[in-house]
Design an enzyme around this catalytic site. Structure first.
Site, PDB file in Angstrom:
ATOM      1  N   ARG A 117       0.815  -1.243   0.000  1.00  0.00           N
ATOM      2  CA  ARG A 117       0.000   0.000   0.000  1.00  0.00           C
ATOM      3  C   ARG A 117       0.836   1.275   0.000  1.00  0.00           C
ATOM      4  O   ARG A 117       0.347   2.346   0.357  1.00  0.00           O
ATOM      5  CB  ARG A 117      -0.974   0.033   1.171  1.00  0.00           C
ATOM      6  N   LYS A 139       3.122  11.459 -11.102  1.00  0.00           N
ATOM      7  CA  LYS A 139       2.326  10.576 -11.962  1.00  0.00           C
ATOM      8  C   LYS A 139       3.128   9.297 -12.190  1.00  0.00           C
ATOM      9  O   LYS A 139       4.264   9.357 -12.664  1.00  0.00           O
ATOM     10  CB  LYS A 139       2.045  11.236 -13.308  1.00  0.00           C
ATOM     11  N   GLU A 181       9.913  19.285 -24.099  1.00  0.00           N
ATOM     12  CA  GLU A 181       9.156  19.559 -22.861  1.00  0.00           C
ATOM     13  C   GLU A 181       9.627  20.874 -22.231  1.00  0.00           C
ATOM     14  O   GLU A 181       8.839  21.615 -21.639  1.00  0.00           O
ATOM     15  CB  GLU A 181       9.301  18.406 -21.863  1.00  0.00           C
ATOM     16  N   LYS A 223       7.225  23.328 -13.244  1.00  0.00           N
ATOM     17  CA  LYS A 223       6.437  22.107 -12.993  1.00  0.00           C
ATOM     18  C   LYS A 223       6.042  22.044 -11.523  1.00  0.00           C
ATOM     19  O   LYS A 223       4.906  21.703 -11.183  1.00  0.00           O
ATOM     20  CB  LYS A 223       7.213  20.861 -13.403  1.00  0.00           C
ATOM     21  N   GLU A 233      -4.596  17.339 -11.445  1.00  0.00           N
ATOM     22  CA  GLU A 233      -4.962  17.751 -12.810  1.00  0.00           C
ATOM     23  C   GLU A 233      -6.449  18.063 -12.954  1.00  0.00           C
ATOM     24  O   GLU A 233      -7.120  17.581 -13.864  1.00  0.00           O
ATOM     25  CB  GLU A 233      -4.516  16.684 -13.818  1.00  0.00           C
ATOM     26  N   ARG A 237      -2.930  21.956 -14.276  1.00  0.00           N
ATOM     27  CA  ARG A 237      -1.937  20.942 -14.646  1.00  0.00           C
ATOM     28  C   ARG A 237      -2.175  20.388 -16.045  1.00  0.00           C
ATOM     29  O   ARG A 237      -1.242  19.930 -16.715  1.00  0.00           O
ATOM     30  CB  ARG A 237      -1.919  19.812 -13.599  1.00  0.00           C
ATOM     31  N   ASN A 241      -0.061  19.426 -20.940  1.00  0.00           N
ATOM     32  CA  ASN A 241      -0.272  18.533 -22.080  1.00  0.00           C
ATOM     33  C   ASN A 241      -0.278  19.265 -23.417  1.00  0.00           C
ATOM     34  O   ASN A 241      -0.748  18.728 -24.420  1.00  0.00           O
ATOM     35  CB  ASN A 241      -1.595  17.778 -21.907  1.00  0.00           C
ATOM     36  N   HIS A 244       0.340  17.423 -26.671  1.00  0.00           N
ATOM     37  CA  HIS A 244       0.335  15.997 -26.371  1.00  0.00           C
ATOM     38  C   HIS A 244      -0.841  15.235 -26.996  1.00  0.00           C
ATOM     39  O   HIS A 244      -0.714  14.046 -27.256  1.00  0.00           O
ATOM     40  CB  HIS A 244       0.349  15.769 -24.858  1.00  0.00           C
ATOM     41  N   HIS A 248       0.116  12.273 -29.067  1.00  0.00           N
ATOM     42  CA  HIS A 248      -0.251  10.877 -28.786  1.00  0.00           C
ATOM     43  C   HIS A 248      -0.759  10.175 -30.043  1.00  0.00           C
ATOM     44  O   HIS A 248      -0.531   8.978 -30.220  1.00  0.00           O
ATOM     45  CB  HIS A 248      -1.299  10.812 -27.677  1.00  0.00           C
ATOM     46  N   HIS A 260       8.462  10.185 -28.011  1.00  0.00           N
ATOM     47  CA  HIS A 260       7.478  11.051 -27.354  1.00  0.00           C
ATOM     48  C   HIS A 260       7.756  12.548 -27.589  1.00  0.00           C
ATOM     49  O   HIS A 260       6.879  13.286 -28.040  1.00  0.00           O
ATOM     50  CB  HIS A 260       7.449  10.736 -25.856  1.00  0.00           C
TER      51      HIS A 260
END
Ligand SMILES: NC(=O)c1ccc[n+]([C@@H]2O[C@H](COP(=O)([O-])OP(=O)(O)OC[C@H]3O[C@@H](n4cnc5c(N)ncnc54)[C@H](O)[C@@H]3O)[C@@H](O)[C@H]2O)c1
Ligand SMILES: [Zn+2]
Length: 362
Positions: A117, A139, A181, A223, A233, A237, A241, A244, A248, A260
């Site tokens: 956990r 993330k 980025e 960031k 998010e 946040r 993206n 992105h 993607h 990426h």
């Protein structure tokens, strides 16, 4: 050495940025427990593992080495790392350290989030992309055959240690991907930083240490600020993206040929063109975005594919809500918005106009 704090109350943590930091690990992380698992990969291990092991001293140090590539961010490897932890009787007081790029960081983070956990997690990012983006913010995820990052958790590290010296061994291609980025932060948040990037793009390409250190630090500051304001998010946040959703679609359809950061770069150029066509971004700003990406050796032309394919991939984006596509779009250098887009003709027009405009220039 610089230190930036990600402010999340009792879960706040430091990001240490500097040179030759591996040697100082035990001083930087005095709270490390006796049982430590290092997760790394077959490329990074021969380069940096020994240094890190030596710096960590003589507790119960176990290493798990995965293969290289996005395919390794899998449930299969997740299970294997769990097997390693259990085989060595690691208890809840253990720590997991990710030594590698975003693939290692995302996978090891998800292991740390879920073993018993949740156990302590530390990030030692070794790619530019991981140093400026994936190691900060909590993330964690693994991929599923049905999509990228579909299984994961928000789980913050206890500390991030960024040794910029290890960028020296990155390929030019992986290095440039990280710059995509970095440029993103300038576009969405900080016009001055964008200007600085324009003025120093050649220093950055040549990996001039002071320029790299500043770019990494400023990216982490931005960031950290955004994550502290919106960890889960809910709004701000999502701006991270930028490029992105288009990216993607490119990655998913060309996963073996586009990385990426490259897909994000082409996606950012399309997002800028989309806004330029609506007169919501000036011609000049759209051009500056395109030029900076190109100056950093990044692609601004997407691979050609039918609109139906773009649509198909973009509809799978996590930002799609109630079936509606939401895009992060630049409104100026230093500002962006998240907007629902229903008119696919406009999307198509941005994709094709951007590509032909770019081709004219090339
Ligand atoms: N968690 C997040 O917030 C977040 C954000 C952005 C991206 N990501 C994830 O990050 C991943 C991409 O990260 P990445 O670009 O670091 O990819 P990566 O981890 O695959 O690293 C890129 C390449 O560099 C190699 N490498 C790593 N460090 C090196 C070094 N110091 N010298 C030489 N080679 C080195 C790796 O072995 C790999 O071949 C994707 O899975 C993406 O989904 C996560
Ligand atoms: Zn990204």
């Amino acid at each position: 050495m610089q230190c930036i704090t990600v402010g999340l109350d009792e879960r706040s943590y430091p990001i240490y940025i500097g040179r030759d930091l591996f040697a100082q690990l035990s001083r930087l992380l005095p709270q490390l427990p006796n049982q430590i698992l290092i997760v790394t990969n077959q490329i990074v291990a021969p380069l940096y593992l020994e240094q890190v092991q030596q710096a960590l001293g003589d507790g119960q140090l176990v290493t798990h080495i995965i293969g290289d590539g996005e395919g390794e961010k899998s449930l299969h490897n997740y299970q294997h790392i769990m097997d390693t932890l259990i085989a060595h009787s690691f208890n809840r007081d253990c720590a997991v350290i990710a030594l590698g790029g975003g693939v290692v960081g995302d996978l090891a983070g998800f292991v740390a989030a879920t073993y018993q956990r949740g156990v302590d997690f530390y990030q030692i990012p070794t790619t530019l992309l991981a140093q400026v983006d994936s190691s900060v913010g909590g993330k964690t995820a693994v991929n599923h055959p049905g999509g990228k990052n579909l299984i994961g958790a928000f789980y913050q590290p206890r500390a991030v240690i960024i040794d910029t010296d290890c960028l020296a061994t990155l390929t030019d291609r992986d290095y440039a991907c990280g710059l995509a980025e970095v440029i993103k932060y300038g576009i969405i948040h900080d016009a001055q930083f964008f200007e600085w990037l324009e003025a120093h793009s050649q220093d950055l390409i040549q990996r001039e240490p002071q320029a790299v250190a500043y770019a990494v630090r400023r990216s982490c500051e931005i960031k950290a600020e955004i994550v502290a304001a919106d960890e889960r998010e809910q709004n701000q946040r999502a701006l991270l993206n930028l490029g992105h959703t288009f990216g993607h679609a490119i990655e998913a359809s060309h996963y073996d040929s586009w990385h990426h950061g490259e897909a994000v770069a082409a996606g950012t150029a399309i997002a800028a063109e989309f806004m330029r066509q609506q007169d919501e971004l000036s011609d000049q700003d759209a051009e500056r975005i395109r030029r900076l990406l190109q100056a950093c050796n990044l692609p601004v032309v997407a691979p050609s594919m039918p609109l139906s394919q773009w649509q198909d991939y973009m509809q799978r984006d996590k930002k799609v809500k109630a079936g509606q596509l939401r895009l992060v779009l630049p409104t100026a250098i230093g500002a962006a918005c998240l907007r629902t887009v229903t008119d696919w003709d406009r999307v198509a027009s941005a994709i094709s106009a951007c590509n032909s405009a770019c081709n004219e220039h090339d």
